[in-house]
Scaffold this active site. Structure first.
Site, PDB file in Angstrom:
ATOM      1  CE  LYS A 153      -4.326  -1.764   1.809  1.00  0.00           C
ATOM      2  NZ  LYS A 153      -4.067  -2.969   2.587  1.00  0.00           N
TER       3      LYS A 153
HETATM    4  N1  GLU Z   1      -7.333  -8.948   4.606  1.00  0.00           N
HETATM    5  C1  GLU Z   1      -6.304  -9.654   3.898  1.00  0.00           C
HETATM    6  C2  GLU Z   1      -5.419  -8.682   3.161  1.00  0.00           C
HETATM    7  O1  GLU Z   1      -5.830  -7.554   2.912  1.00  0.00           O
HETATM    8  C3  GLU Z   1      -6.843 -10.660   2.913  1.00  0.00           C
HETATM    9  C4  GLU Z   1      -7.422 -11.814   3.584  1.00  0.00           C
HETATM   10  C5  GLU Z   1      -7.916 -12.940   2.713  1.00  0.00           C
HETATM   11  O2  GLU Z   1      -8.241 -12.738   1.537  1.00  0.00           O
HETATM   12  O3  GLU Z   1      -8.013 -14.019   3.244  1.00  0.00           O
HETATM   13  O4  GLU Z   1      -4.316  -9.040   2.821  1.00  0.00           O
END
Ligand code: GLU
Length: 308
Positions: A270
């Site tokens: 990010k």
């Molecule tokens: N929240 C996780 C991320 O942004 C992704 C989780 C998932 O897809 O299992 O990397």
């Protein structure tokens, strides 16, 4: 061995795109969201957006709003209510209590510095982080009570040895596997090895959840049939399968897709602001341009999958 996976009649396929609001979405997220959309449309299923914001130190509500806006610009809306994990800590607390009642969790009061000092540098988990050295695995009941009474904050860690023994008993010694599907929905069973992660955190010190716990609980209660996510989370699936078995949750099938890397071969993060969808949008690019940039065929995304 291969097999073709189809979903149970009546229970339509459900997928999810589950970003963490720690910043703006970048091209890597766009690829993941678009691959999810493609699978959902091909399967005739629904795609839900889930906001994984249990890490209150890193996630911010303004990033959640920005993510939803960027996804809408990309042409992706949730086919149902958007679940925000920060509104459901009670659910994760309950799941952790279930694991605790099975004797699979223990409190760890150690600070990050203490853990770092005790860690063995050569023992790394699949993400390259030192494996937890087991510092507080054997703390006595009195010592635990003393520390709790003194108000020392603690995380709850999974006793991986015990969890593996429990699963082995539950499966009658059969290997723990999951189904990995390819672009043609052909599935290959993958045998997992959760032990390589060591005693992972199930409940962080600051919140009553962790990524691993919340993701398996929500995949199950949202009826997710197909988990489509980046290859960087492939190894984490080992932990998720283990938790699904001990918690008695249904297992989805998985598709781990390619990652977008920068010119040095590093996965986009990010912090790489120039690849954020927002900055690309400000530069006048369209959603179709983004599709092409991540190697997705715009016309193909919405085409139904013919062999189902
Ligand atoms: N929240 C996780 C991320 O942004 C992704 C989780 C998932 O897809 O299992 O990397």
């Amino acid at each position: 061995m291969t097999m073709v996976v189809s979903t149970a009649p009546g229970a339509g396929p459900v997928l999810r795109f589950a970003p963490s609001p720690t910043g703006r979405l970048h091209l890597g997220h766009a690829l993941s969201a678009l691959v999810n959309l493609q699978f959902a449309r091909r399967l005739g299923g629904r795609l839900l957006i889930r906001i994984e914001d249990t890490d209150l130190t890193r996630c911010r509500p303004e990033w959640t709003a920005a993510i939803i806006e960027d996804l809408a610009w990309l042409g992706i809306q949730s086919d149902g209510p958007i679940l925000r994990q920060s509104e459901h800590f009670d659910v994760y607390r309950e799941a952790a209590a279930r694991l605790a009642s099975l004797g699979l969790l223990y409190p760890c009061f150690a600070t990050r510095q203490e853990i770092q000092a005790a860690a063995i540098p050569a023992r790394l988990d699949p993400d390259g982080a030192p494996i937890y050295p087991g510092l507080h695995r054997g703390l006595g009941v009195e010592e635990i009570e003393r520390r709790k009474a003194a108000g020392q904050p603690f995380a709850l860690r999974l006793d991986m040895g015990r969890a593996l023994a429990t699963v082995s008993e539950m499966l009658g010694g059969s290997p723990l596997t999951y189904a990995e599907i390819d672009d043609a929905l052909v599935a290959t069973p993958v045998t997992v090895d959760p032990g390589r992660w060591g005693d992972v955190v199930i409940q962080r010190k600051e919140t009553s959840a962790s990524y691993h716990l919340a993701v398996v609980v929500d995949d199950a209660r949202q009826g997710i049939t197909h988990v489509v996510r980046g290859a960087d989370l492939r190894a984490a699936t080992d932990i998720h399968r283990l938790l699904q078995v001990v918690l008695g949750l249904d297992a989805p099938v998985y598709h781990h897709h390619r990652l977008i890397v920068d010119e040095t071969g590093r996965k986009l993060a990010k912090r790489d602001g120039d690849t954020s969808l927002y900055s690309l949008r400000l530069r006048g690019l369209t959603a179709s341009d983004v599709c092409r940039m991540v190697g997705m065929d715009v016309d193909n995304i919405l085409r139904p999958f013919t062999c189902l």
